[in-house]
Design a protein around this motif. Structure first.
Motif, mmCIF file in Angstrom:
data_model
loop_
_atom_site.group_PDB
_atom_site.id
_atom_site.type_symbol
_atom_site.label_atom_id
_atom_site.label_comp_id
_atom_site.label_asym_id
_atom_site.label_seq_id
_atom_site.Cartn_x
_atom_site.Cartn_y
_atom_site.Cartn_z
ATOM 1 N N ILE A 8 0.885 -1.203 -0.052
ATOM 2 C CA ILE A 8 0.063 0.021 0.177
ATOM 3 C C ILE A 8 0.892 1.332 -0.005
ATOM 4 N N THR A 17 5.157 3.801 2.693
ATOM 5 C CA THR A 17 4.545 2.427 2.164
ATOM 6 C C THR A 17 4.570 1.453 3.193
ATOM 7 N N VAL A 28 -9.339 -5.563 -0.320
ATOM 8 C CA VAL A 28 -8.480 -4.528 -0.002
ATOM 9 C C VAL A 28 -9.034 -3.739 1.262
ATOM 10 N N CYS A 32 -7.307 -3.216 4.963
ATOM 11 C CA CYS A 32 -6.977 -1.680 5.299
ATOM 12 C C CYS A 32 -7.668 -1.449 6.577
ATOM 13 N N ILE A 54 -9.304 3.726 -4.893
ATOM 14 C CA ILE A 54 -7.913 3.446 -5.017
ATOM 15 C C ILE A 54 -7.185 3.132 -6.463
ATOM 16 N N ALA A 87 -12.008 -0.348 -3.564
ATOM 17 C CA ALA A 87 -11.310 -1.057 -2.507
ATOM 18 C C ALA A 87 -12.202 -2.450 -2.059
ATOM 19 N N GLU A 98 -0.259 -4.186 -5.593
ATOM 20 C CA GLU A 98 0.147 -3.060 -4.913
ATOM 21 C C GLU A 98 -0.744 -1.948 -5.200
ATOM 22 N N VAL A 99 -1.215 -1.172 -4.317
ATOM 23 C CA VAL A 99 -2.325 -0.102 -4.691
ATOM 24 C C VAL A 99 -1.693 1.081 -4.024
ATOM 25 N N THR A 100 -2.248 2.253 -4.450
ATOM 26 C CA THR A 100 -2.099 3.536 -3.992
ATOM 27 C C THR A 100 -3.402 4.103 -3.526
ATOM 28 N N ILE A 101 -3.356 4.724 -2.309
ATOM 29 C CA ILE A 101 -4.686 5.253 -1.625
ATOM 30 C C ILE A 101 -4.514 6.637 -1.864
#
Length: 110
Positions: A8, A17, A28, A32, A54, A87, A98-101
Motif C-alpha cells: 500500500i 509505504t 483490500v 486496510c 484506490i 477497494a 500493489e495499490v495507492t490510496i
C-alpha cells in the motif's frame, strides 16, 4: 488458503509505504480497516458509493473482475484513472497486488 502480499502506497507525503498479508478471497478495504488504515467507505463496503476509490499499481490480473456497477461508481470518484478500482470490490484471487490510496483528507475534513 493462499496468502499474498498487499503493498500500500499513499498519496500523502507523510505516510510510508506498508506491506500486509492478504488471503485469497479477502478484499483490500477490509485489510486496510483491520490494520488501522484510514480509507473512507461511506456505503459500508457494498459497492454503493465511490469513497473507497484506490489505484491499482500492480496485480490487476490478480483481482476479481470489475463489474458494471463498480465502473459506474468509479466514474463518480475523485480523480479516477484507468487503474482505478473500489477497494471494497478488490477481492484477491491469486497473487500479490500493489495499490495507492488517494489523499483522504478531502473526505476526512482535515
Amino acid at each position: 488458503m493462499s496468502i499474498y502480499k498487499l503493498k500500500i502506497n499513499f498519496e500523502e507525503a507523510d505516510k510510508a509505504t506498508i506491506e500486509l498479508p492478504i488471503a485469497a478471497g479477502e478484499d483490500v478495504l477490509d485489510i486496510c480497516l483491520d490494520n488501522g488504515i484510514e480509507l473512507q467507505h461511506n456505503c459500508g463496503g457494498v459497492c454503493g458509493c465511490s469513497t473507497c476509490h484506490i489505484y491499482i499499481n500492480k496485480g490487476m490480473d490478480n483481482l476479481q473482475e470489475i463489474s458494471d456497477k463498480e465502473e459506474d461508481f468509479i466514474d463518480r470518484a475523485v480523480r479516477p484513472k484507468i487503474s482505478s478500482r473500489l477497494a471494497c470490490q478488490c477481492v484477491v484471487l491469486d497473487g500479490d497486488i500493489e495499490v495507492t490510496i488517494p489523499d483522504q483528507s478531502e473526505f476526512l475534513g482535515h
